[in-house]
Design a protein around this motif. Structure first.
Motif, PDB file in Angstrom:
ATOM      1  N   VAL A 108     -13.219  43.692  67.215  1.00 15.81           N
ATOM      2  CA  VAL A 108     -11.985  43.060  67.649  1.00 15.81           C
ATOM      3  C   VAL A 108     -11.127  44.158  68.197  1.00 15.81           C
TER       4      VAL A 108
ATOM      5  N   GLY B 250      -7.640  45.123  69.359  1.00 14.23           N
ATOM      6  CA  GLY B 250      -6.190  44.664  69.459  1.00 14.23           C
ATOM      7  C   GLY B 250      -5.843  44.246  67.845  1.00 14.23           C
ATOM      8  N   GLY B 251      -4.767  44.926  67.394  1.00 14.43           N
ATOM      9  CA  GLY B 251      -4.516  44.592  65.969  1.00 14.43           C
ATOM     10  C   GLY B 251      -3.088  43.837  65.804  1.00 14.43           C
TER      11      GLY B 251
ATOM     12  N   GLY C 238      -5.182  39.269  67.259  1.00 15.63           N
ATOM     13  CA  GLY C 238      -6.364  40.165  66.683  1.00 15.63           C
ATOM     14  C   GLY C 238      -6.672  40.077  65.114  1.00 15.63           C
TER      15      GLY C 238
ATOM     16  N   THR D 268      -7.669  36.350  64.517  1.00 14.49           N
ATOM     17  CA  THR D 268      -9.179  36.184  64.929  1.00 14.49           C
ATOM     18  C   THR D 268     -10.160  36.921  63.726  1.00 14.49           C
TER      19      THR D 268
ATOM     20  N   VAL E  98     -11.664  46.039  63.494  1.00 16.76           N
ATOM     21  CA  VAL E  98     -10.428  45.824  64.373  1.00 16.76           C
ATOM     22  C   VAL E  98     -10.064  47.374  64.835  1.00 16.76           C
TER      23      VAL E  98
ATOM     24  N   ASP F   5      -7.065  49.477  66.824  1.00 19.71           N
ATOM     25  CA  ASP F   5      -5.758  49.518  67.396  1.00 19.71           C
ATOM     26  C   ASP F   5      -5.181  50.568  67.507  1.00 19.71           C
TER      27      ASP F   5
ATOM     28  N   ALA G 262      -8.285  41.275  72.706  1.00 24.84           N
ATOM     29  CA  ALA G 262      -7.003  40.572  72.134  1.00 24.84           C
ATOM     30  C   ALA G 262      -6.048  41.648  71.832  1.00 24.84           C
ATOM     31  N   LEU G 263      -5.782  42.156  73.242  1.00 26.75           N
ATOM     32  CA  LEU G 263      -5.026  43.168  73.579  1.00 26.75           C
ATOM     33  C   LEU G 263      -3.721  42.735  74.348  1.00 26.75           C
TER      34      LEU G 263
ATOM     35  N   SER H   1      -4.937  43.511  77.788  1.00 27.95           N
ATOM     36  CA  SER H   1      -6.374  43.041  78.257  1.00 27.95           C
ATOM     37  C   SER H   1      -6.619  43.011  79.846  1.00 27.95           C
TER      38      SER H   1
ATOM     39  N   THR I 165      -6.411  35.845  74.561  1.00 25.59           N
ATOM     40  CA  THR I 165      -4.914  36.585  75.062  1.00 25.59           C
ATOM     41  C   THR I 165      -4.336  35.310  76.037  1.00 25.59           C
TER      42      THR I 165
END
Length: 419
Positions: free
Chosen positions: A5, A7-8, A12, A15, A28, A30, A252-253, A257, A378
């Protein structure tokens, strides 16, 4: 399945949680030193499915001109030589029709309602606490014209069975007693009793802890450099700490993204729209809001979070610029000071901004991308906190070959690929 994943933030981490619950091995990544330190850090605090609406709607182009001329206007556009900005704006304008507004809102309300219900179930199952309240949202109208113009939104609320109340001045004061001292400043409101509030950052931190207990690995302080594809698949992700591989990847940024997707020649119509907030210590609880009041004139949300008031709003289209402009702070201070004078200490308020990842039509992008093992979560705009749990649960179901509990086709990135 091994899932990476990217993005934190709240999207994110939620998810990761639902993927781990489904039995996947999740990592994850980030760039920050912990979860929820960018757009999820100090948002308006609303979990407001009843207020889930696209920004693009009939009359918006005319309203936008008025907003740009207002002293405390909710909109700022800082033009730049950025073709992505202008392309996004043109696509948004194309959605400013009554027909498209109704369609887009009908796609947003179900996932927002589902997300609120999923959040409730998560709270019941885990006991997670995050300064949450379940006392509704009051959309406050200063002008009769605003109150008279709620018909379209009410029809959508009726269609999906969303509880609502049309209130006069006394009804608004009954819901938010502190408004009694400024009753001459508004004419009525639309109350959504099913809405909730809560500290998004605190929630994400607590959920990350629950993720770790379920075997999720977090690689904080790790900057993503490249996402490498080979034909129709992602094969690896390059970071400042080396390469990472997985069976599947989740983008999931948030606003960031879009640049990565462009580099893979799979562009998505997500553009950053900067929002601001101030966090105000409460000095008089009786003079502070009970839940969330949305000041419709200035498009500012005023939310009670424990012993603080979070005031969030304004839309600034200026790319990835994270500078704090004092004029935006004054707009937020004006709204909360006008409606809740004496509720908090504005001189002690902290000032913040974040980049909301917006799609031109409003609904987020949740589902499989054009690449077979890359999934998107996103484009939630101002509703990331509202839609986080529902979007994550939907995506987890898709990736686990389960049928989602709501219609996920309306959120699929395919709606742009086919357009």
């Amino acid at each position: 399945m091994k899932v990476l994943v990217l993005g934190g933030g709240v999207i994110g981490v939620t998810t990761a949680y639902f993927l781990a619950e489904a039995g996947h091995e999740v990592t994850v990544i980030d760039r920050q030193q912990g979860p929820a330190l960018e757009t999820s850090f100090a948002n308006a605090g609303e979990v407001s499915p009843g207020y889930a609406s696209p920004w693009a709607g009939p009359g918006i182009p005319v309203k936008a001109v008025k907003w740009l001329l207002m002293k405390y206007g909710p909109l700022v556009v800082r033009p730049a030589f950025d073709p992505h900005m202008w392309t996004w704006l043109i696509k948004m304008l194309r959605n400013c029709t009554a027909e498209r507004y109704a369609l887009n809102k009908s796609r947003m309300v179900p996932v927002a309602e589902y997300s609120r219900d999923t959040l409730k179930a998560l709270r019941a199952a885990t006991g997670i606490a995050y300064d949450e309240r379940s006392k509704g949202t009051l959309q406050l109208f200063r002008k009769q014209k605003q109150l008279d113009g709620t018909g379209g939104d009410v029809e959508v609320l009726k269609r999906y069975g969303v509880p609502y109340e049309i209130l006069d001045r006394d009804g608004c004061i009954a819901a938010e007693p502190a408004l009694a001292g400024v009753r001459e400043k508004f004419v009525g409101g639309l109350r959504l009793p099913g809405d909730e509030t809560g500290d998004c950052k605190l929630f994400t931190e607590k959920l990350a802890e629950l993720c770790v207990a379920r075997g999720v690995t977090f690689e904080y302080g790790t900057t993503i450099r490249r996402v490498v594809r080979n034909r129709n698949r992602v094969v690896q992700v390059g970071t400042d700490k080396g390469w990472r591989t997985a069976d599947a990847y989740v983008m999931a940024l948030g606003s960031y993204s879009a640049p990565f997707m462009r580099k893979m020649k799979r562009p998505i119509p997500v553009y950053p729209v900067k929002g601001y907030s101030i966090t105000v210590p409460i000095t008089d609880a009786a003079a502070a809001p009970v839940s969330t009041v949305m000041d419709e004139t200035y498009k500012v949300a005023i939310t009670r979070l424990g012993d603080r008031i979070r005031v969030g709003g304004t839309a600034e289209i200026s790319g990835f610029d994270l500078r704090l402009h004092e004029s935006r702070r004054r707009t937020l201070e004006h709204s909360v000071g006008d409606l809740f004078p004496g509720g908090g200490n504005l001189k002690a308020a902290t000032f913040w901004c974040g980049l909301r990842p917006m799609t031109p039509d409003g609904p987020p992008l949740v589902g499989q991308s054009e690449l077979s093992n890359l999934y998107l979560n996103t484009g939630h705009g101002t509703l990331g906190w509202t839609m986080a749990c529902g979007s994550a649960r939907v995506l987890s179901d898709i990736m686990s070959n389960r049928v989602p509990e709501i219609n996920a086709l309306d959120l699929s990135p395919d709606r742009y690929v086919k357009a």
